[in-house]
Every structure is written in structure tokens, then in C-alpha cells.
Scaffold this motif. Structure first.
Motif, PDB file in Angstrom:
ATOM      1  N   ARG A  18     -44.336 -14.051  -0.987  1.00 55.75           N
ATOM      2  CA  ARG A  18     -43.516 -14.753  -0.001  1.00 55.75           C
ATOM      3  C   ARG A  18     -42.238 -13.956   0.125  1.00 55.75           C
ATOM      4  N   MET A  19     -42.089 -13.332   1.281  1.00 59.31           N
ATOM      5  CA  MET A  19     -41.037 -12.340   1.427  1.00 59.31           C
ATOM      6  C   MET A  19     -39.634 -12.951   1.459  1.00 59.31           C
ATOM      7  N   ASN A  20     -39.533 -14.248   1.743  1.00 66.20           N
ATOM      8  CA  ASN A  20     -38.208 -14.868   1.839  1.00 66.20           C
ATOM      9  C   ASN A  20     -37.808 -15.624   0.581  1.00 66.20           C
ATOM     10  N   VAL A  21     -38.634 -15.463  -0.459  1.00 66.10           N
ATOM     11  CA  VAL A  21     -38.340 -16.134  -1.723  1.00 66.10           C
ATOM     12  C   VAL A  21     -38.010 -15.048  -2.747  1.00 66.10           C
ATOM     13  N   SER A  22     -37.115 -15.344  -3.679  1.00 67.81           N
ATOM     14  CA  SER A  22     -36.705 -14.336  -4.663  1.00 67.81           C
ATOM     15  C   SER A  22     -37.887 -13.877  -5.502  1.00 67.81           C
ATOM     16  N   ALA A  23     -37.703 -12.718  -6.175  1.00 63.68           N
ATOM     17  CA  ALA A  23     -38.774 -12.173  -7.020  1.00 63.68           C
ATOM     18  C   ALA A  23     -39.171 -13.187  -8.088  1.00 63.68           C
ATOM     19  N   GLY A  24     -38.152 -13.763  -8.736  1.00 58.20           N
ATOM     20  CA  GLY A  24     -38.427 -14.759  -9.768  1.00 58.20           C
ATOM     21  C   GLY A  24     -39.150 -15.971  -9.186  1.00 58.20           C
ATOM     22  N   GLY A  25     -38.731 -16.345  -7.972  1.00 62.84           N
ATOM     23  CA  GLY A  25     -39.360 -17.485  -7.309  1.00 62.84           C
ATOM     24  C   GLY A  25     -40.816 -17.218  -6.988  1.00 62.84           C
ATOM     25  N   ASN A  26     -41.118 -15.990  -6.594  1.00 67.49           N
ATOM     26  CA  ASN A  26     -42.495 -15.617  -6.289  1.00 67.49           C
ATOM     27  C   ASN A  26     -43.397 -15.793  -7.505  1.00 67.49           C
ATOM     28  N   VAL A  27     -42.883 -15.407  -8.667  1.00 63.76           N
ATOM     29  CA  VAL A  27     -43.691 -15.526  -9.884  1.00 63.76           C
ATOM     30  C   VAL A  27     -43.743 -16.995 -10.326  1.00 63.76           C
ATOM     31  N   GLY A  28     -42.578 -17.653 -10.246  1.00 65.77           N
ATOM     32  CA  GLY A  28     -42.489 -19.043 -10.700  1.00 65.77           C
ATOM     33  C   GLY A  28     -43.311 -19.987  -9.850  1.00 65.77           C
ATOM     34  N   GLU A  29     -43.445 -19.661  -8.576  1.00 69.86           N
ATOM     35  CA  GLU A  29     -44.180 -20.541  -7.670  1.00 69.86           C
ATOM     36  C   GLU A  29     -45.610 -20.766  -8.137  1.00 69.86           C
ATOM     37  N   ARG A  30     -46.214 -19.685  -8.618  1.00 66.75           N
ATOM     38  CA  ARG A  30     -47.606 -19.821  -9.060  1.00 66.75           C
ATOM     39  C   ARG A  30     -47.695 -20.683 -10.320  1.00 66.75           C
ATOM     40  N   LEU A  31     -46.662 -20.592 -11.163  1.00 66.64           N
ATOM     41  CA  LEU A  31     -46.631 -21.446 -12.355  1.00 66.64           C
ATOM     42  C   LEU A  31     -46.490 -22.910 -11.953  1.00 66.64           C
ATOM     43  N   MET A  32     -45.602 -23.161 -10.950  1.00 71.63           N
ATOM     44  CA  MET A  32     -45.385 -24.540 -10.508  1.00 71.63           C
ATOM     45  C   MET A  32     -46.651 -25.108  -9.877  1.00 71.63           C
ATOM     46  N   ALA A  33     -47.435 -24.237  -9.243  1.00 75.64           N
ATOM     47  CA  ALA A  33     -48.671 -24.685  -8.612  1.00 75.64           C
ATOM     48  C   ALA A  33     -49.671 -25.205  -9.635  1.00 75.64           C
ATOM     49  N   VAL A  34     -49.531 -24.765 -10.893  1.00 73.15           N
ATOM     50  CA  VAL A  34     -50.425 -25.303 -11.913  1.00 73.15           C
ATOM     51  C   VAL A  34     -49.721 -26.317 -12.805  1.00 73.15           C
ATOM     52  N   GLY A  35     -48.560 -26.809 -12.346  1.00 72.45           N
ATOM     53  CA  GLY A  35     -47.966 -27.967 -13.005  1.00 72.45           C
ATOM     54  C   GLY A  35     -46.731 -27.704 -13.847  1.00 72.45           C
ATOM     55  N   ALA A  36     -46.266 -26.445 -13.951  1.00 73.33           N
ATOM     56  CA  ALA A  36     -45.045 -26.183 -14.718  1.00 73.33           C
ATOM     57  C   ALA A  36     -43.859 -26.810 -13.986  1.00 73.33           C
ATOM     58  N   ARG A  37     -42.982 -27.481 -14.724  1.00 71.75           N
ATOM     59  CA  ARG A  37     -41.854 -28.155 -14.081  1.00 71.75           C
ATOM     60  C   ARG A  37     -40.514 -27.810 -14.721  1.00 71.75           C
ATOM     61  N   HIS A  38     -40.523 -27.277 -15.939  1.00 74.92           N
ATOM     62  CA  HIS A  38     -39.272 -27.013 -16.637  1.00 74.92           C
ATOM     63  C   HIS A  38     -38.640 -25.728 -16.109  1.00 74.92           C
ATOM     64  N   TYR A  39     -37.509 -25.862 -15.397  1.00 70.79           N
ATOM     65  CA  TYR A  39     -36.925 -24.725 -14.699  1.00 70.79           C
ATOM     66  C   TYR A  39     -36.639 -23.554 -15.634  1.00 70.79           C
ATOM     67  N   GLY A  40     -36.050 -23.858 -16.797  1.00 68.49           N
ATOM     68  CA  GLY A  40     -35.686 -22.789 -17.731  1.00 68.49           C
ATOM     69  C   GLY A  40     -36.897 -22.005 -18.187  1.00 68.49           C
ATOM     70  N   GLU A  41     -37.964 -22.758 -18.515  1.00 65.92           N
ATOM     71  CA  GLU A  41     -39.174 -22.076 -18.992  1.00 65.92           C
ATOM     72  C   GLU A  41     -39.816 -21.233 -17.899  1.00 65.92           C
ATOM     73  N   ILE A  42     -39.827 -21.786 -16.687  1.00 69.86           N
ATOM     74  CA  ILE A  42     -40.404 -21.029 -15.568  1.00 69.86           C
ATOM     75  C   ILE A  42     -39.641 -19.733 -15.365  1.00 69.86           C
ATOM     76  N   ARG A  43     -38.307 -19.849 -15.405  1.00 69.12           N
ATOM     77  CA  ARG A  43     -37.484 -18.662 -15.184  1.00 69.12           C
ATOM     78  C   ARG A  43     -37.692 -17.640 -16.304  1.00 69.12           C
ATOM     79  N   ASP A  44     -37.788 -18.121 -17.552  1.00 66.32           N
ATOM     80  CA  ASP A  44     -38.009 -17.207 -18.677  1.00 66.32           C
ATOM     81  C   ASP A  44     -39.329 -16.468 -18.533  1.00 66.32           C
ATOM     82  N   GLN A  45     -40.355 -17.233 -18.166  1.00 75.23           N
ATOM     83  CA  GLN A  45     -41.670 -16.608 -18.042  1.00 75.23           C
ATOM     84  C   GLN A  45     -41.700 -15.612 -16.886  1.00 75.23           C
ATOM     85  N   ALA A  46     -41.022 -15.984 -15.803  1.00 75.54           N
ATOM     86  CA  ALA A  46     -40.965 -15.085 -14.650  1.00 75.54           C
ATOM     87  C   ALA A  46     -40.252 -13.794 -15.042  1.00 75.54           C
TER      88      ALA A  46
END
Lengths: 256, 227
Positions: free
Chosen positions: A101-129
Motif C-alpha cells: 500500500r503505497m500511501n501507508v508507511s513501511a512499518g504500517g505495510n508490515v503491521g497491516e498483515r499482522l493486524m489482519a490475523v488479529g494482532a492488536r497490541h500497537y507496541g508489539e506490532i511495531r516491534d515486529q515490523a
């Protein structure tokens, strides 16, 4: 050991024209299969049929799901297939912009897929990204930049990070190194090989670059006019090709 | 360990008038554990072809090639991959690697592929590179820019990293100086001592006489029509 993917008699027609015809093979865990052939040979059609982007006219694509074992992914419901493509499957497009998704940040691009499978903790998503960005050699200080500010090679690596963050077992790749200059290509090949080994990934790679399949793929399938004309171990098919078309393909490669 | 039984091979060139060239017929040989057998015969007689057939790199037209329990001539690609990972090593004359990968990783790869831990695999690779006199400052660089002799030594280190029960050696001493040739000779002797079966091509006669127990002249497997 059971195959991860069992493909039987997959055909796709565009009206009277053949997209791909009667393709069958097994893919085992940890195995990388290359599909080569010239433009229009049906290799991308086949890949899209396998990945559920196109509905084949005949055949079955059985995948060894974690919960229910072998399931035909063609007859399963749309939500089930969509869930599969977010979790156990990944698809790396030739053009990174098709997979990002070209209008979403790099971290957001990676985090989005995590959120799609149910990840909700922002800090953890960002760390994993951030962790995944470093694994594909993108500096942590670029995590908030948009992919449009990245070079072609970086975009492709970001696409790979986005795809692999959910720990898929099967990755479909459509010309993953196409359109990149050779030094960037080498870096990407090195990265992909490492990831395949560390994560015991299975992969199906469509390409027309024989040097790429020699280095990445264990097995090779050669397509011409929608038909599979030859299969075998990658080095065997390239060094001792049996079919006239494969011989032509191999002997046409320019030496550096 | 390695049994070649009445094997034949021909090449069909579809784009050059569908010419069929028979290159081998009735090839048979046996290699016991701890034995080294040299393939001899003039250039073009089929030494490399036979070796490539044993490795599964060339298809076999008829006959059986048993390596351990597997018939390479009839095996599925997946079984040949497993054979190459755990049983059958191959030191070719040419180094083919992913660009950009450091030498030490290239050498450690067969160990990583068989499940050796990363630090142990790297340590073993460093010992091999050191024995083969590859300067330590080169270990972190890709071998693609090395000299011919250095590349060959990297190839040998990689081929000996894992203790394969069977080994194929294609001119392992071809472009080496005296010191390194001696190192390679003793590595081959050590492999034999631990029971490895070896098939080799050596143009270096002194080397062949020293490490090989027998010679097999592949000229005897050349089809009459081809002479």
C-alpha cells in the motif's frame, strides 16, 4: 512426509485459447520449485490459478492446512481462501506496488498483515515490523517512510517483509527479481535463500531468468504454450535438457 | 556403496537436425566403503558424463546407479536432493554460488543444510579454510572475485565440510600448488580412512597413484559407433 501442496490436472482456458493445460505436481515442505518459459507460456496464469487469484476451469489444488489437513483450495469458500492467503500463503508480485500500500508507511505495510490475523497490541506490532524491516536490510529509521520514497530494490524487500511477517508456509513469487538491477538482484537472492532455509519455506517461483532458478530452485518445470514440457531437478533440466524447447531456452542464454 | 550397473546414455539434439549421439553403453563399476576409484580415459571418453550421471545431474537412459539404497537413474528429484544433502558430495571444477555470500558461509552451507548449529558450522568452515591456506582476510568476502586456485580450494572446503559417505571428485588438484595439493591429498586419505567411497577424475598421475586403489578406463564404455 506428506506434500504441502498437491496439484492435479489444473487447466485454464481463455475462450478458445489455452492459458495452461493439465498441470499436476506435488510440492513438499522446504522445497522451492521454479517455473520457467517465455512470455505467454502460461506460467503466470498457472501461478494465479494456484494462488487463488484466478479460478481454473478444471483440476484441484490441495493444500495441507494446519487444522483440517488436505483441502481443495479451489472449492473452499471465499473467506476461507482469503484467510489462507493472509496466514499460510504469501504472494510476492513482480511490481512491488501491486503488493504494497503505497500511501501507508513501511512499518504500517508490515503491521497491516499482522493486524489482519488479529494482532492488536500497537507496541508489539511495531516491534515486529521493525524486526522484519531489519531482516530484509531496511534501516529502522525508515520505518515511518512511505514505500513511494523507497528505491525499487527496497520496495521489493519491503514487500517480502510484509508477506513473511505472518510466518507463511508457502510463498508464490512472480518474477521477484525482475526489473531490478543485477547487484540488487544478487542481494535479494541471498536474502530469499536464507529465509527459505531458516523458515523451512516452500516456494513456487515464476521467472524467465534461468540463472535465478539455478540458484534458488530445487526443482524446475518448463512451460510452453500452456503445457508443461519438462520437469526435473533444476541442475539436471538445465545441464541435460531433454525437450527441444528446453534445449533452445538453455542454449539461448547469453554468457557474461 | 556406489554400484553402476550396465548404464547407457545418449544425447538428442532437437535443434540440430535431431541428431542422437550415443555417448556411453554398458558402463558398470562398483566402489566399496573406504575405496577410491579413478576414472581414466582420454578427453571426451565420458569420465565427467559418468560422474554427472552418478550425481543425478545427467539423466541415465538405461541401467541402474545405486548410491546407498537409492537408484539415482530412477529416483524422484526429491530423493536425489536428500541423497545430495546427506550421502553424496561432489567437488566440481567450477564454483557456482550466490553472489555476495561470504566465503565462510559458502563453505558452511552443507552443514547448515544438514542441521548443524550455526556456530559449529562456521567454526568447522574456518578450520577447513585455514587448512587450505585461504587467508583469513578473505573469509568475509564473496569467492566470486577470487583467483582460480582459491576458488577451487573454497570448492574443496565446501565439498569436505560435511562427512559424506560417498564423494565425487572432479580434478580436485588441477590448479593447486604443491603445498595445497598435499593438503587436499591428505583430506582425501582421511575421507577414505573414515570409510567414504570415492570416485575421482585425476589428470595428476602422481596424485592418482597415491590415493586411488583402482583405475577404471571409461573408454571401454564408449559406444563403437562413436569412435
Amino acid at each position: 512426509m506428506n506434500p504441502l501442496l498437491n496439484v492435479t490436472g489444473v487447466s485454464k482456458f481463455y475462450g478458445n485459447r489455452i492459458g495452461c493445460k493439465d498441470v499436476s505436481f506435488d510440492l513438499y515442505p522446504g522445497e522451492v520449485m521454479g517455473i520457467v518459459g517465455e512470455s505467454g507460456s502460461g506460467k503466470s496464469t498457472l501461478l494465479n490459478c494456484l494462488a487463488g487469484h484466478l479460478g481454473p476451469d478444471t483440476g484441484a489444488v490441495n493444500f495441507d492446512t494446519r487444522i483440517e489437513g488436505m483441502r481443495d483450495t479451489i472449492t473452499m469458500s471465499e473467506p476461507e481462501r482469503r484467510m489462507l492467503s493472509r496466514t499460510d500463503w504469501a504472494f510476492v508480485h513482480q511490481h512491488a506496488r501491486d503488493g504494497l500500500r503505497m500511501n501507508v508507511s513501511a512499518g504500517g505495510n508490515v503491521g497491516e498483515r499482522l493486524m489482519a490475523v488479529g494482532a492488536r497490541h500497537y507496541g508489539e506490532i511495531r516491534d515486529q515490523a521493525t524486526d522484519w524491516l531489519s531482516r530484509v536490510e531496511i534501516n529502522a529509521d525508515r520505518v515511518d517512510d512511505r514505500p513511494s520514497a523507497f528505491s525499487g530494490g527496497m520496495q521489493q524487500r519491503l514487500q517480502i517483509a510484509r508477506n513473511l511477517v505472518t510466518g507463511p508456509r508457502l510463498v508464490f513469487m512472480d518474477e521477484p527479481t525482475g526489473g531490478l538491477d543485477v547487484s540488487v538482484q544478487a542481494r535479494l537472492l541471498d536474502l530469499l535463500r536464507g529465509l527459505v532455509r531458516e523458515m523451512n519455506l516452500s516456494a513456487i517461483i515464476v521467472t524467465h531468468d534461468l540463472a535465478v532458478v539455478r540458484l534458488l530452485a530445487d526443482r524446475l518445470m518448463v512451460m510452453k504454450d500452456g503445457h508443461v514440457v519438462e520437469t526435473g531437478l533444476t541442475d539436471q533440466v538445465l545441464d541435460d535438457p531433454q525437450h527441444g524447447y528446453t534445449q533452445l531456452l538453455v542454449s539461448s542464454v547469453l554468457q557474461v | 556403496m556406489i554400484t553402476v550397473d550396465n548404464v547407457s546414455k545418449s544425447f538428442t539434439l532437437h535443434n540440430q537436425g535431431v541428431a542422437t549421439i550415443p555417448v556411453m553403453v554398458g558402463a558398470s563399476l562398483q566402489v566399496q566403503a573406504g575405496e577410491c576409484v579413478a576414472l581414466v580415459g582420454q578427453s571426451g571418453s565420458g569420465k565427467s558424463t559418468l560422474m554427472r550421471m552418478i550425481y543425478g545431474n545427467y539423466l541415465t537412459a538405461s541401467g541402474r546407479i545405486m548410491v546407498g539404497d537409492l537408484d539415482v537413474a530412477a529416483a524422484a528429484p526429491r530423493d536425489i536432493l536428500a541423497l545430495r544433502r546427506y550421502t553424496l558430495g561432489y567437488v566440481s571444477q567450477f564454483l557456482r554460488v550466490v553472489p555476495r555470500v561470504p566465503t565462510v558461509e559458502v563453505v558452511a552451507e552443507p552443514l547448515l543444510a544438514t542441521g548443524t548449529g550455526r556456530s559449529a558450522a562456521i567454526a568447522r568452515a574456518e578450520v577447513l579454510l585455514d587448512n587450505l591456506n585461504i587467508p583469513e582476510r578473505l573469509w568475509s568476502l564473496s569467492p566470486t572475485t577470487f583467483s582460480g586456485g582459491e576458488q577451487q580450494r573454497v570448492n574443496i572446503a565446501r565439498g569436505f565440510a560435511y562427512n559424506y559417505p560417498a564423494l565425487l571428485l572432479d580434478e580436485p588438484t588441477a590448479s593447486l600448488d604443491g603445498v595445497n595439493r598435499e593438503v587436499v591429498m591428505s583430506m582425501i586419505e582421511e575421507a577414505k580412512a573414515r570409510g567414504a567411497s570415492i570416485v575421482g577424475i585425476f589428470h595428476d598421475e602422481a596424485a592418482r597413484d597415491r590415493v586411488c586403489d583402482r583405475e577404471i578406463d571409461v573408454t571401454g564404455f564408449t559406444p563403437r559407433t562413436a569412435i
